[in-house]
Design an enzyme around this catalytic site. Structure first.
Site, PDB file in Angstrom:
ATOM      1  N   LYS A 194       0.875  -1.176   0.000  1.00 47.15           N
ATOM      2  CA  LYS A 194       0.000   0.000   0.000  1.00 47.15           C
ATOM      3  C   LYS A 194       0.913   1.227   0.000  1.00 47.15           C
ATOM      4  O   LYS A 194       0.831   2.108   0.867  1.00 47.15           O
ATOM      5  CB  LYS A 194      -0.924  -0.052   1.228  1.00 47.15           C
ATOM      6  CG  LYS A 194      -2.030   0.980   1.235  1.00 47.15           C
ATOM      7  CD  LYS A 194      -3.135   0.696   0.235  1.00 47.15           C
ATOM      8  CE  LYS A 194      -4.133   1.855   0.199  1.00 47.15           C
ATOM      9  NZ  LYS A 194      -5.137   1.726  -0.884  1.00 47.15           N
ATOM     10  N   ASP A 226      -5.475  -3.075  -2.561  1.00 45.61           N
ATOM     11  CA  ASP A 226      -6.894  -3.017  -2.942  1.00 45.61           C
ATOM     12  C   ASP A 226      -7.077  -3.497  -4.383  1.00 45.61           C
ATOM     13  O   ASP A 226      -7.983  -4.273  -4.692  1.00 45.61           O
ATOM     14  CB  ASP A 226      -7.485  -1.614  -2.725  1.00 45.61           C
ATOM     15  CG  ASP A 226      -6.627  -0.491  -3.286  1.00 45.61           C
ATOM     16  OD1 ASP A 226      -5.494  -0.748  -3.741  1.00 45.61           O
ATOM     17  OD2 ASP A 226      -7.100   0.671  -3.284  1.00 45.61           O
ATOM     18  N   ASP A 250      -2.498 -12.407   4.935  1.00 43.91           N
ATOM     19  CA  ASP A 250      -3.573 -13.119   5.626  1.00 43.91           C
ATOM     20  C   ASP A 250      -4.855 -13.011   4.807  1.00 43.91           C
ATOM     21  O   ASP A 250      -5.540 -13.996   4.547  1.00 43.91           O
ATOM     22  CB  ASP A 250      -3.777 -12.513   7.024  1.00 43.91           C
ATOM     23  CG  ASP A 250      -4.922 -13.163   7.769  1.00 43.91           C
ATOM     24  OD1 ASP A 250      -4.999 -14.406   7.760  1.00 43.91           O
ATOM     25  OD2 ASP A 250      -5.755 -12.431   8.348  1.00 43.91           O
ATOM     26  N   ASP A 254      -6.602 -15.929   1.783  1.00 41.25           N
ATOM     27  CA  ASP A 254      -7.952 -16.497   1.885  1.00 41.25           C
ATOM     28  C   ASP A 254      -8.722 -16.282   0.587  1.00 41.25           C
ATOM     29  O   ASP A 254      -9.454 -17.161   0.128  1.00 41.25           O
ATOM     30  CB  ASP A 254      -8.731 -15.866   3.053  1.00 41.25           C
ATOM     31  CG  ASP A 254      -8.546 -16.636   4.350  1.00 41.25           C
ATOM     32  OD1 ASP A 254      -7.578 -17.414   4.450  1.00 41.25           O
ATOM     33  OD2 ASP A 254      -9.372 -16.463   5.271  1.00 41.25           O
TER      34      ASP A 254
END
Ligand code: IPM
Ligand code: MG
Length: 361
Positions: A194, A226, A250, A254
């Protein structure tokens, strides 16, 4: 003389012991074929450790892990322990193991298998052929940065604080893992950060860029987190290796896992410095709702054992053998409930394990 490996088993909670039994049976079955033998020692972790010792990661467990060649972990957690103060929750065991064993590199492959293509919630054209490796930094960043805590200011107002920090050596060592992995795969690294907002990410981007000079055959790109989340859903096939920090990893791992449809198939590896024991575990959790019902899919645990052979013990042929056994099992149409589709044969955890053993025989 056969090679003997000391393996610490951490079945943990929920479906842990059922799926672990299958993985151990598989390792024992293939060992003689590769002139290997295993000494297994089970230790307590997570909720079951809390119940017995009052702590999610007893000192003996960490010591046993340190003294082994590799650690095979199933899963921890369950509603029963959810109300405990945070430092005593089962999840703390994972953080303690990562920190205690110095496991800074978390490898989370997400590969869409042709046999299970219909399990994905995304369109077949989008996910077909997806083969991503998320390399997540695991012992730094906002999970471990200081200061951390809930503080009360002079006005009695509570303030929650965590710190996202990375040092240059921390970034370099995880970057190296990603570039080295890419050399053995699609030679493509996407570093996710980021950097448009966070200084820690600006340093991250700078270090990864510098490191890429050592890997001229690997193509490096950078992506804001993002956008990476969006691209994973839009066009996941563009990714080969994704390298990122602890928190972004993390979340994105997923998302990448769900491209494959079932989290019940995905293994992971957490690695430290060479020759120190790594931890190998399924990406899925302890699934307390189906625990003890013989419904769990043991394949992520079995594939974690294969990852242990590949990345932890350097027994590549044995790892290949287990992985191709799992592929043949799926080709034969055997399925547990989570990956069931029309025309396939539904089996329980135990029967799935037995079917795999006969495939491997
Ligand atoms: C994971 C989990 C853990 C994490 C939790 C349970 C501490 O979500 O392994 O991805 O956040 O790292
Ligand atoms: Mg997670």
């Amino acid at each position: 003389m056969s090679k003997n490996y000391k393996i610490t088993l951490l079945p943990g909670d929920g479906i842990g012991s059922e799926i672990m039994q299958v993985a151990v049976a598989v390792l024992e079955a293939i060992a003689p074929k590769f002139d290997l033998s295993f000494s297994f020692e089970a230790a307590l972790v997570g909720g079951s450790a809390i119940d017995t010792t009052g702590h999610p990661l007893p000192a003996e467990t960490l010591a046993a892990c340190r003294a082994s060649d590799a650690v095979l972990l199933a899963a921890v957690g369950g509603e029963k322990w959810d109300k405990l103060p945070s430092h005593l929750r089962p999840e703390q065991a994972l953080l303690g193991l990562r920190e205690g064993l110095g496991l800074f590199a978390n490898l989370r492959p997400a590969k869409v298998l042709p046999q299970l293509i219909d399990a994905s919630s995304l369109k077949k054209e989008v996910v077909e052929g997806v083969d991503i490796l998320v390399v997540r930094e695991l012992t730094g960043g906002i999970y471990f940065g200081k200061p951390k805590g809930i503080f009360i200011d002079e006005n009695g107002v509570r303030r929650g604080v965590n710190t996202m920090a990375y040092t240059e050596p921390e970034i370099d060592r995880i970057g190296k893992v990603a570039f080295e992995a890419a050399l053995k795969r699609g030679k493509n690294v996407c570093s996710v950060d980021k950097a448009n907002v966070l200084e820690v990410s600006q340093l991250w981007r700078d270090c990864i860029t510098n490191l890429s000079a050592d890997y001229p055959s690997v193509k490096l790109s950078h992506m804001y987190v993002d956008n990476a989340a969006m691209q994973l859903l839009k066009y996941p096939k563009q990714f080969d290796v994704i390298v990122t920090g602890n928190l972004f990893g993390d979340i994105l791992s997923d998302a990448a896992a769900m491209l494959t449809g079932s989290i019940g198939m995905l293994p992971s590896a957490s690695l430290g410095v060479p020759n120190s024991p790594g931890i190998f575990e399924p990406v899925h959790g302890s699934a307390p709702d189906i625990a003890g019902k013989d419904l769990a899919n043991p394949l992520a645990q079995v594939l974690s054992a294969a990852m242990m052979l590949r990345y932890g013990l350097n027994e590549l042929a044995a790892a290949d053998y287990i992985e191709s056994g799992v592929m043949s099992l799926l080709d034969s149409g055997k399925r547990t409930g989570d990956i069931m589709s029309e025309g396939c044969q539904l089996l329980g955890c135990k029967a799935m394990g037995e079917a795999l053993l006969s495939t491997l025989d």
